[in-house]
Enzyme design. Structure first.
Site, PDB file in Angstrom:
ATOM      1  N   ASN A  25      -5.601 -36.875  50.259  1.00 14.13           N
ATOM      2  CA  ASN A  25      -5.581 -37.685  51.477  1.00 14.13           C
ATOM      3  C   ASN A  25      -6.764 -38.654  51.525  1.00 14.13           C
ATOM      4  O   ASN A  25      -6.616 -39.832  51.855  1.00 14.13           O
ATOM      5  CB  ASN A  25      -5.617 -36.725  52.682  1.00 14.13           C
ATOM      6  CG  ASN A  25      -5.841 -37.412  54.008  1.00 14.13           C
ATOM      7  OD1 ASN A  25      -4.926 -37.978  54.581  1.00 14.13           O
ATOM      8  ND2 ASN A  25      -7.072 -37.368  54.502  1.00 14.13           N
ATOM      9  N   PHE A  26      -7.943 -38.147  51.175  1.00 11.77           N
ATOM     10  CA  PHE A  26      -9.163 -38.964  51.218  1.00 11.77           C
ATOM     11  C   PHE A  26      -9.086 -40.111  50.219  1.00 11.77           C
ATOM     12  O   PHE A  26      -9.484 -41.238  50.503  1.00 11.77           O
ATOM     13  CB  PHE A  26     -10.373 -38.072  50.928  1.00 11.77           C
ATOM     14  CG  PHE A  26     -11.687 -38.771  51.054  1.00 11.77           C
ATOM     15  CD1 PHE A  26     -12.312 -38.896  52.287  1.00 11.77           C
ATOM     16  CD2 PHE A  26     -12.313 -39.307  49.936  1.00 11.77           C
ATOM     17  CE1 PHE A  26     -13.524 -39.542  52.405  1.00 11.77           C
ATOM     18  CE2 PHE A  26     -13.527 -39.957  50.044  1.00 11.77           C
ATOM     19  CZ  PHE A  26     -14.138 -40.083  51.286  1.00 11.77           C
ATOM     20  N   ASP A  46     -11.574 -25.800  43.243  1.00 12.74           N
ATOM     21  CA  ASP A  46     -10.645 -25.879  44.380  1.00 12.74           C
ATOM     22  C   ASP A  46      -9.207 -25.577  43.953  1.00 12.74           C
ATOM     23  O   ASP A  46      -8.454 -24.940  44.692  1.00 12.74           O
ATOM     24  CB  ASP A  46     -10.701 -27.280  45.004  1.00 12.74           C
ATOM     25  CG  ASP A  46     -11.972 -27.491  45.808  1.00 12.74           C
ATOM     26  OD1 ASP A  46     -12.405 -26.547  46.490  1.00 12.74           O
ATOM     27  OD2 ASP A  46     -12.528 -28.601  45.738  1.00 12.74           O
ATOM     28  N   THR A  59      -9.952 -33.907  52.806  1.00 16.48           N
ATOM     29  CA  THR A  59     -10.980 -34.397  51.879  1.00 16.48           C
ATOM     30  C   THR A  59     -10.464 -34.440  50.434  1.00 16.48           C
ATOM     31  O   THR A  59     -11.226 -34.750  49.522  1.00 16.48           O
ATOM     32  CB  THR A  59     -12.225 -33.483  51.964  1.00 16.48           C
ATOM     33  OG1 THR A  59     -11.790 -32.121  51.988  1.00 16.48           O
ATOM     34  CG2 THR A  59     -13.039 -33.770  53.200  1.00 16.48           C
ATOM     35  N   ASN A 111      -3.557 -27.723  51.454  1.00 17.13           N
ATOM     36  CA  ASN A 111      -4.094 -29.088  51.391  1.00 17.13           C
ATOM     37  C   ASN A 111      -3.098 -30.107  51.931  1.00 17.13           C
ATOM     38  O   ASN A 111      -3.364 -30.804  52.886  1.00 17.13           O
ATOM     39  CB  ASN A 111      -4.393 -29.486  49.942  1.00 17.13           C
ATOM     40  CG  ASN A 111      -5.831 -29.218  49.537  1.00 17.13           C
ATOM     41  OD1 ASN A 111      -6.637 -28.801  50.350  1.00 17.13           O
ATOM     42  ND2 ASN A 111      -6.133 -29.463  48.279  1.00 17.13           N
ATOM     43  N   GLU A 112      -1.958 -30.210  51.228  1.00 18.47           N
ATOM     44  CA  GLU A 112      -1.027 -31.286  51.582  1.00 18.47           C
ATOM     45  C   GLU A 112       0.322 -31.141  50.899  1.00 18.47           C
ATOM     46  O   GLU A 112       0.462 -30.411  49.915  1.00 18.47           O
ATOM     47  CB  GLU A 112      -1.603 -32.663  51.212  1.00 18.47           C
ATOM     48  CG  GLU A 112      -1.493 -33.108  49.759  1.00 18.47           C
ATOM     49  CD  GLU A 112      -2.448 -32.441  48.807  1.00 18.47           C
ATOM     50  OE1 GLU A 112      -1.983 -31.595  48.016  1.00 18.47           O
ATOM     51  OE2 GLU A 112      -3.631 -32.739  48.815  1.00 18.47           O
TER      52      GLU A 112
HETATM   53  P1  NAD Z   1      -8.299 -29.326  40.684  1.00 19.52           P
HETATM   54  O1  NAD Z   1      -9.246 -28.221  40.922  1.00 19.52           O
HETATM   55  O2  NAD Z   1      -8.387 -30.110  39.430  1.00 19.52           O
HETATM   56  O3  NAD Z   1      -8.358 -30.295  41.939  1.00 19.52           O
HETATM   57  C1  NAD Z   1      -8.275 -31.668  41.799  1.00 19.52           C
HETATM   58  C2  NAD Z   1      -9.415 -32.312  42.552  1.00 19.52           C
HETATM   59  O4  NAD Z   1      -9.168 -32.223  43.961  1.00 19.52           O
HETATM   60  C3  NAD Z   1     -10.793 -31.668  42.316  1.00 19.52           C
HETATM   61  O5  NAD Z   1     -11.752 -32.681  42.231  1.00 19.52           O
HETATM   62  C4  NAD Z   1     -10.983 -30.822  43.564  1.00 19.52           C
HETATM   63  O6  NAD Z   1     -12.340 -30.560  43.867  1.00 19.52           O
HETATM   64  C5  NAD Z   1     -10.327 -31.687  44.608  1.00 19.52           C
HETATM   65  N1  NAD Z   1      -9.894 -30.958  45.801  1.00 19.52           N
HETATM   66  C6  NAD Z   1      -8.893 -30.055  45.912  1.00 19.52           C
HETATM   67  N2  NAD Z   1      -8.809 -29.622  47.173  1.00 19.52           N
HETATM   68  C7  NAD Z   1      -9.791 -30.253  47.868  1.00 19.52           C
HETATM   69  C8  NAD Z   1     -10.179 -30.274  49.227  1.00 19.52           C
HETATM   70  N3  NAD Z   1      -9.545 -29.542  50.141  1.00 19.52           N
HETATM   71  N4  NAD Z   1     -11.202 -31.082  49.596  1.00 19.52           N
HETATM   72  C9  NAD Z   1     -11.838 -31.861  48.696  1.00 19.52           C
HETATM   73  N5  NAD Z   1     -11.512 -31.909  47.388  1.00 19.52           N
HETATM   74  C10 NAD Z   1     -10.484 -31.127  46.988  1.00 19.52           C
HETATM   75  O7  NAD Z   1      -6.882 -28.622  40.748  1.00 19.52           O
HETATM   76  P2  NAD Z   1      -5.416 -29.125  41.088  1.00 19.52           P
HETATM   77  O8  NAD Z   1      -4.518 -27.970  40.957  1.00 19.52           O
HETATM   78  O9  NAD Z   1      -5.063 -30.382  40.383  1.00 19.52           O
HETATM   79  O10 NAD Z   1      -5.610 -29.400  42.659  1.00 19.52           O
HETATM   80  C11 NAD Z   1      -4.550 -29.835  43.433  1.00 19.52           C
HETATM   81  C12 NAD Z   1      -5.095 -30.823  44.415  1.00 19.52           C
HETATM   82  O11 NAD Z   1      -5.532 -31.974  43.723  1.00 19.52           O
HETATM   83  C13 NAD Z   1      -4.047 -31.310  45.366  1.00 19.52           C
HETATM   84  O12 NAD Z   1      -3.905 -30.465  46.480  1.00 19.52           O
HETATM   85  C14 NAD Z   1      -4.552 -32.695  45.734  1.00 19.52           C
HETATM   86  O13 NAD Z   1      -5.238 -32.708  46.969  1.00 19.52           O
HETATM   87  C15 NAD Z   1      -5.544 -33.048  44.644  1.00 19.52           C
HETATM   88  N6  NAD Z   1      -5.122 -34.302  44.016  1.00 19.52           N
HETATM   89  C16 NAD Z   1      -5.889 -35.405  44.236  1.00 19.52           C
HETATM   90  C17 NAD Z   1      -5.498 -36.628  43.744  1.00 19.52           C
HETATM   91  C18 NAD Z   1      -6.360 -37.806  44.043  1.00 19.52           C
HETATM   92  O14 NAD Z   1      -7.392 -37.649  44.689  1.00 19.52           O
HETATM   93  N7  NAD Z   1      -5.961 -39.019  43.615  1.00 19.52           N
HETATM   94  C19 NAD Z   1      -4.318 -36.762  43.001  1.00 19.52           C
HETATM   95  C20 NAD Z   1      -3.554 -35.620  42.786  1.00 19.52           C
HETATM   96  C21 NAD Z   1      -3.962 -34.389  43.309  1.00 19.52           C
END
Ligand code: NAD
Length: 267
Positions: free
Chosen positions: A167-168, A51, A164, A124-125
């Site tokens: 936010n989730f 993603d 998902t 995403n956000e």
């Molecule tokens: P990455 O590919 O490591 O993504 C991080 C995780 O977020 C992975 O598990 C991925 O599958 C999941 N993810 C990303 N977009 C998604 C979506 N639309 N629906 C469901 N799962 C999704 O790469 P990255 O560059 O670190 O990704 C950035 C994203 O990581 C941000 O947009 C944010 O949503 C997410 N994030 C999540 C958390 C958390 O869940 N606590 C914290 C920081 C960032």
């Protein structure tokens, strides 16, 4: 049949690069064009990775209107429908037009800082928090109406397709990816005698203008993150969010893909 041209985006891990080479071979074997660099007149943007790679491809393309599809080389991906074992059938289905286009709305974040302002987009956000992990204090306005004085770790403003993701994890609602609206969800909101912050996610229609105003002494300490990318702004006066002014196109082959993903990831 009309000729097809493809843009390919990939992360730099070895598996993704190997799959990129296989994909290029398969496309060229079918006499399909692979662009050396991404072009705005291509028929499809193919993103190889997870993603995060999909998000980076969307950003680096400048939110291209060429449809996107993802080939999954990581764990389950919400934006990555195609498995490596399905590459041949994916190419055949694509050139025969056997797919559905889904429009994924983008969030616009207008950041007013110093004497200027800049509009940025997220799939995403946006995350708004303090840079040094102190409590973030922000006034929240909905359509110019003062809703609350937020105090807590920060606020996430998320699209339906991003619902998902981060936010989730903080208790936001899952919104079907093509819905026309967005939500704000607090990260560790403080609710005490001193502070009254909304504890729940707030889902808004796409006509809403949401404005976050950091308290003046915090303008320099606020960090805005768009789809995992830290944005470096000083003296932030306010950030104004709207939804749906722009979208990207993402093609889907299995109409049940979204629900399969939800079950696979969360159940
Ligand atoms: P990455 O590919 O490591 O993504 C991080 C995780 O977020 C992975 O598990 C991925 O599958 C999941 N993810 C990303 N977009 C998604 C979506 N639309 N629906 C469901 N799962 C999704 O790469 P990255 O560059 O670190 O990704 C950035 C994203 O990581 C941000 O947009 C944010 O949503 C997410 N994030 C999540 C958390 C958390 O869940 N606590 C914290 C920081 C960032």
């Amino acid at each position: 049949m009309t000729p097809h041209a493809f843009n390919i985006y990939s992360n730099n891990n070895q598996r993704s690069l190997a799959i990129r080479a296989v994909l290029i071979d398969k496309l060229q074997y079918r006499a399909l064009q692979v662009n050396q660099d991404p072009r705005p007149d291509a028929d499809l943007n193919i993103c190889i990775g997870g993603d995060g790679s999909f998000l980076r491809a969307v950003h680096s393309s400048g939110f291209s209107q060429v449809p996107f599809v993802g080939i999954n080389t990581g764990h389950l991906g919400f934006y990555q429908e195609i498995l490596v074992s399905e590459i041949d059938s994916f190419i055949d289905q694509f050139i025969h037009g056997e797919y559905i286009n889904t429009e994924l709305g983008l969030l616009s974040g207008r950041i007013a800082h110093g004497d200027s302002s800049q509009e940025l987009f997220a799939l995403n956000e946006f995350v708004v928090r303090t840079q040094n992990s102190t409590i973030a204090h922000m006034e929240v306005y909905v359509d110019d109406y003062h809703l609350e004085n937020f105090a807590g770790d920060g606020l996430i403003v998320s699209t339906p397709s991003g619902s998902t993701a981060y936010n989730f994890s903080v208790g936001g609602s899952v919104l079907y990816q093509t819905m026309k609206g967005f939500q704000m969800v607090p990260i560790a909101p403080i609710n005490s005698r001193a502070y009254r912050s909304l504890l729940n996610p707030l889902v808004m229609p796409n006509t809403t203008k949401l404005r976050l105003v950091p308290t003046p002494r915090e303008g320099d300490n606020i960090l805005v993150i768009a789809d995992g990318i830290n944005l470096d702004f000083k003296e932030i006066e306010y950030i104004e969010f709207t939804f749906g002014k722009k979208h990207i196109n993402r093609i889907v082959f299995n109409p049940m893909w979204y629900w399969i993903n939800i079950k696979d990831k969360f159940l």
